[in-house]
Design a protein around this motif. Structure first.
Motif, PDB file in Angstrom:
ATOM      1  N   TYR A  24      38.262  38.426  48.455  1.00  0.00           N
ATOM      2  CA  TYR A  24      39.370  37.594  47.971  1.00  0.00           C
ATOM      3  C   TYR A  24      39.874  36.681  49.091  1.00  0.00           C
ATOM      4  N   LYS A  25      40.029  37.247  50.283  1.00  0.00           N
ATOM      5  CA  LYS A  25      40.553  36.477  51.414  1.00  0.00           C
ATOM      6  C   LYS A  25      39.610  35.335  51.779  1.00  0.00           C
ATOM      7  N   LEU A  27      37.542  33.788  49.776  1.00  0.00           N
ATOM      8  CA  LEU A  27      37.659  32.764  48.743  1.00  0.00           C
ATOM      9  C   LEU A  27      38.986  32.005  48.868  1.00  0.00           C
ATOM     10  N   GLU A  28      40.027  32.753  49.191  1.00  0.00           N
ATOM     11  CA  GLU A  28      41.358  32.164  49.342  1.00  0.00           C
ATOM     12  C   GLU A  28      41.357  31.088  50.441  1.00  0.00           C
ATOM     13  N   ARG A  29      40.572  31.325  51.497  1.00  0.00           N
ATOM     14  CA  ARG A  29      40.492  30.341  52.578  1.00  0.00           C
ATOM     15  C   ARG A  29      39.884  29.042  52.076  1.00  0.00           C
ATOM     16  N   LEU A  30      38.847  29.160  51.235  1.00  0.00           N
ATOM     17  CA  LEU A  30      38.200  27.967  50.693  1.00  0.00           C
ATOM     18  C   LEU A  30      39.009  27.342  49.567  1.00  0.00           C
ATOM     19  N   GLU A  31      39.606  28.197  48.756  1.00  0.00           N
ATOM     20  CA  GLU A  31      40.328  27.746  47.557  1.00  0.00           C
ATOM     21  C   GLU A  31      41.740  28.318  47.547  1.00  0.00           C
ATOM     22  N   PRO A  32      42.640  27.762  48.376  1.00  0.00           N
ATOM     23  CA  PRO A  32      43.982  28.352  48.455  1.00  0.00           C
ATOM     24  C   PRO A  32      44.723  28.317  47.112  1.00  0.00           C
ATOM     25  N   GLY A  33      44.288  27.438  46.220  1.00  0.00           N
ATOM     26  CA  GLY A  33      44.943  27.356  44.909  1.00  0.00           C
ATOM     27  C   GLY A  33      44.902  28.660  44.135  1.00  0.00           C
ATOM     28  N   ILE A  34      43.981  29.517  44.464  1.00  0.00           N
ATOM     29  CA  ILE A  34      43.821  30.781  43.731  1.00  0.00           C
ATOM     30  C   ILE A  34      45.103  31.610  43.755  1.00  0.00           C
ATOM     31  N   ARG A  35      45.890  31.435  44.799  1.00  0.00           N
ATOM     32  CA  ARG A  35      47.130  32.201  44.915  1.00  0.00           C
ATOM     33  C   ARG A  35      48.127  31.871  43.804  1.00  0.00           C
ATOM     34  N   LYS A  36      47.963  30.677  43.221  1.00  0.00           N
ATOM     35  CA  LYS A  36      48.973  30.225  42.268  1.00  0.00           C
ATOM     36  C   LYS A  36      48.747  30.741  40.852  1.00  0.00           C
ATOM     37  N   CYS A  37      47.666  31.482  40.631  1.00  0.00           N
ATOM     38  CA  CYS A  37      47.357  31.953  39.273  1.00  0.00           C
ATOM     39  C   CYS A  37      48.502  32.779  38.711  1.00  0.00           C
ATOM     40  N   ILE A  38      48.873  32.509  37.450  1.00  0.00           N
ATOM     41  CA  ILE A  38      49.926  33.297  36.803  1.00  0.00           C
ATOM     42  C   ILE A  38      49.362  34.126  35.658  1.00  0.00           C
ATOM     43  N   ALA A  39      48.057  34.288  35.642  1.00  0.00           N
ATOM     44  CA  ALA A  39      47.416  35.160  34.648  1.00  0.00           C
ATOM     45  C   ALA A  39      47.770  34.789  33.219  1.00  0.00           C
ATOM     46  N   LEU A  64      39.307  40.225  41.746  1.00  0.00           N
ATOM     47  CA  LEU A  64      39.189  39.940  43.177  1.00  0.00           C
ATOM     48  C   LEU A  64      40.433  40.426  43.920  1.00  0.00           C
ATOM     49  N   GLN A  65      41.603  40.217  43.284  1.00  0.00           N
ATOM     50  CA  GLN A  65      42.849  40.655  43.924  1.00  0.00           C
ATOM     51  C   GLN A  65      42.945  42.176  43.987  1.00  0.00           C
ATOM     52  N   ARG A  66      42.158  42.863  43.164  1.00  0.00           N
ATOM     53  CA  ARG A  66      42.161  44.330  43.191  1.00  0.00           C
ATOM     54  C   ARG A  66      40.927  44.863  43.915  1.00  0.00           C
TER      55      ARG A  66
END
Ligand SMILES: Cc1cc2nc3c(=O)[nH]c(=O)nc-3n(C[C@H](O)[C@H](O)[C@H](O)COP(=O)(O)OP(=O)(O)OC[C@H]3O[C@@H](n4cnc5c(N)ncnc54)[C@H](O)[C@@H]3O)c2cc1C
Ligand code: SF4
Ligand code: SF4
Ligand code: SF4
Lengths: 107, 339
Positions: A24-25, A27-39, A64-66
């Motif tokens: 996850y980390k 991917l987060e570095r490449l795609e920081p937008g992933i943090r904004k997901c509200i499911a 990924l977050q789990r």
């Protein structure tokens, strides 16, 4: 160890502080937008591949977050980009899938 | 009766702002505050959402406008009699007041978090409330907060949206407070991990959703949809927090070294007594009952009795301010006979 002929069932509980978030980390570095997901699930609902294959960007991000492996899901994606169009948080989900494929490829 | 006095019960943000406005309209407000200081809950907060304005700054502005108002601290209304055109009031300090209008601004009470025994407030060493955290931000010492917390969990809806706790309503301010406090903690402890356990995120106000996006994007706060079911203490004093991750459908556990409970807003325990005194009504949610909840929120069903602020329901400070001003104008019009 004595074999009693039975064992303990593994707990399905996810321990949030112990999960391995390295993927996850990365991917987060490449795609920081992933943090904004509200499911919200818009991406999964619109996905043409979803009903046939179980592809779901929402689940992909959550898993990924789990700390779970999501490589099985990726092959169903046709990279059509419909999920990116509907995401209310403006996450470039198609790009995110591509980046994730690249991370898996490099492994 | 031709005196210009107006009794205001409660010296919180609602009472102070109404007094300030009534003074400017030429009346003589008398504030009766039961505690030893004015400010109500505002005096317990550190920084206010959504602008992160220091609470002390707002309190200063509110008190600066009070010159000319009579303020009685550590005082209550002992009894109140209805006269032909107003009220005759006796205060607990022996002062008698006659006035034609009364404003009730008695505010709310914070839910007693120890009632949710499964969260261990008052039992475990590392469990605090939103109000405790505000006090700590403001400089109070608190031995329950570790020097370097590694994992902090916020529990939403503590004593709100909870029929068993006797409080079905949403307290409205606590989703936003949790996110604000999560950010404030992350700024103090950048290496810590922060998890918010929520049922729904209710971020209705101006800029609230932006706080949520920033908490995710810039501060990496984790949001888990699921209500914390129970908390237990591990042998090293850390807490094991249990919930269901309802988005994944799996149980989750978190080992945390600080738990912050978002205690909700309840009606002030004095509400029923005050309502009886002025012979007005308490609503089904325990708060004071307005004439209606759309157009006459500031009015009771009794002539000359008005309401402002959190005594009629959960309110943010901007809502409280707007109501206090509206109540001041309503009282002014009532006393001038402009109906
Ligand atoms: C944890 C938390 C954080 C918050 N943070 C924010 C924020 O950042 N921004 C925001 O907009 N809002 C915030 N709020 C909401 C805010 O606190 C309220 O909107 C505001 O305090 C309401 O003002 P009030 O004057 O109606 O009531 P109160 O603040 O409760 O004041 C009522 C006053 O009346 C007095 N009183 C009560 N009964 C009597 C009686 N019988 N006789 C005499 N005096 C009496 C009380 O002692 C008190 O001084 C927060 C709420 C909580 C729970
Ligand atoms: S890009 Fe992939 S995941 Fe997104 S909608 Fe198309 S097929 Fe579905
Ligand atoms: S549409 Fe966007 S915000 Fe909604 S679940 Fe999918 S990725 Fe997350
Ligand atoms: S504002 Fe949020 S935390 Fe507070 S009661 Fe409502 S939903 Fe629960």
């Amino acid at each position: 160890m004595i074999d009693f002929g039975f064992g303990l069932a593994r707990s399905s509980a996810v321990e949030l502080d112990k999960v391995d978030l390295s993927l996850y980390k990365e991917l987060e570095r490449l795609e920081p937008g992933i943090r904004k997901c509200i499911a919200c699930g818009s991406c999964s609902a619109t996905c043409t591949a979803g009903p046939w294959s179980g592809m779901s960007v929402r689940k992909l991000i959550l898993n990924l977050q789990r700390g779970k492996d999501v490589s099985g899901m990726l092959s169903a994606c046709m990279l059509c980009g419909k999920c990116s169009i509907v995401c209310p948080r403006g996450i470039n989900t198609r790009q995110l899938i591509l980046s994730l494929c690249r991370i898996y490829d490099n492994k | 009766m031709d005196n210009k006095k107006i009794l205001i019960i409660g010296g919180g943000p609602a009472g102070l702002e109404a007094a300030r406005q009534l003074l400017r309209l030429g009346w003589e407000p008398v504030i009766v505050e039961k505690t030893e200081q004015i400010g109500g809950h505002l005096s317990r907060w550190y920084k206010l959402f959504p602008d992160m304005m220091p609470a002390s700054e707002l309190l200063e502005q509110l008190t600066a406008g009070l010159e000319g108002a009579k303020v009685y601290l550590k005082t209550r209304v002992a009894y109140m009699n209805r006269l032909k055109d107003g009220y005759s009031i006796m205060l607990s300090n022996g002062t008698g007041i006659q006035c034609r209008a009364v404003l009730i601004a008695s505010g709310f009470s914070l839910f007693d978090a120890s009632k949710k025994e499964e969260y261990g407030y008052g039992v475990y060493d590392r469990v605090i409330t939103n109000a405790d955290l505000e006090a700590w931000f403001a400089g109070a010492s608190d031995s329950r907060i570790p020097e370097h917390p590694r994992r902090i969990a916020f529990v939403h809806c503590v004593g709100s949206r909870d029929l068993k706790a006797g409080n079905s309503q949403c307290s409205k301010v606590c989703c936003m407070t949790a996110i604000k406090q999560a950010i404030e903690m992350k700024e103090r402890f950048p290496d810590s991990g922060i998890w918010c356990f929520y049922m729904d995120l209710r971020l209705f106000g101006k800029k609230y959703e932006d706080f949520y996006i920033n908490a995710q994007k810039d501060y990496g706060v984790h949001f888990v949809r699921g209500r914390v079911s129970e908390v237990s203490e591990a042998i090293d004093g850390s807490l094991v927090v249990k919930a269901e991750d309802t988005l994944a459908g799996t149980p989750v556990k978190l080992n945390a070294d600080l738990l912050v409970l978002m205690a909700g807003m309840l009606c002030n325990a004095d509400t029923a007594t005050l309502a009886r005194m002025v012979r007005s009504e308490v609503d089904s949610d325990g708060f004071l009952r307005s004439r209606d909840n759309i157009y006459r929120i500031n009015e009771s069903r009794r002539p000359g009795v008005f309401y402002a602020g959190a005594c009629t329901g959960t309110k943010t400070i901007p809502e409280t301010m707007a109501e206090a001003r509206a109540a001041a104008l309503d009282i002014h019009n009532y006393l001038c006979g402009n109906d």
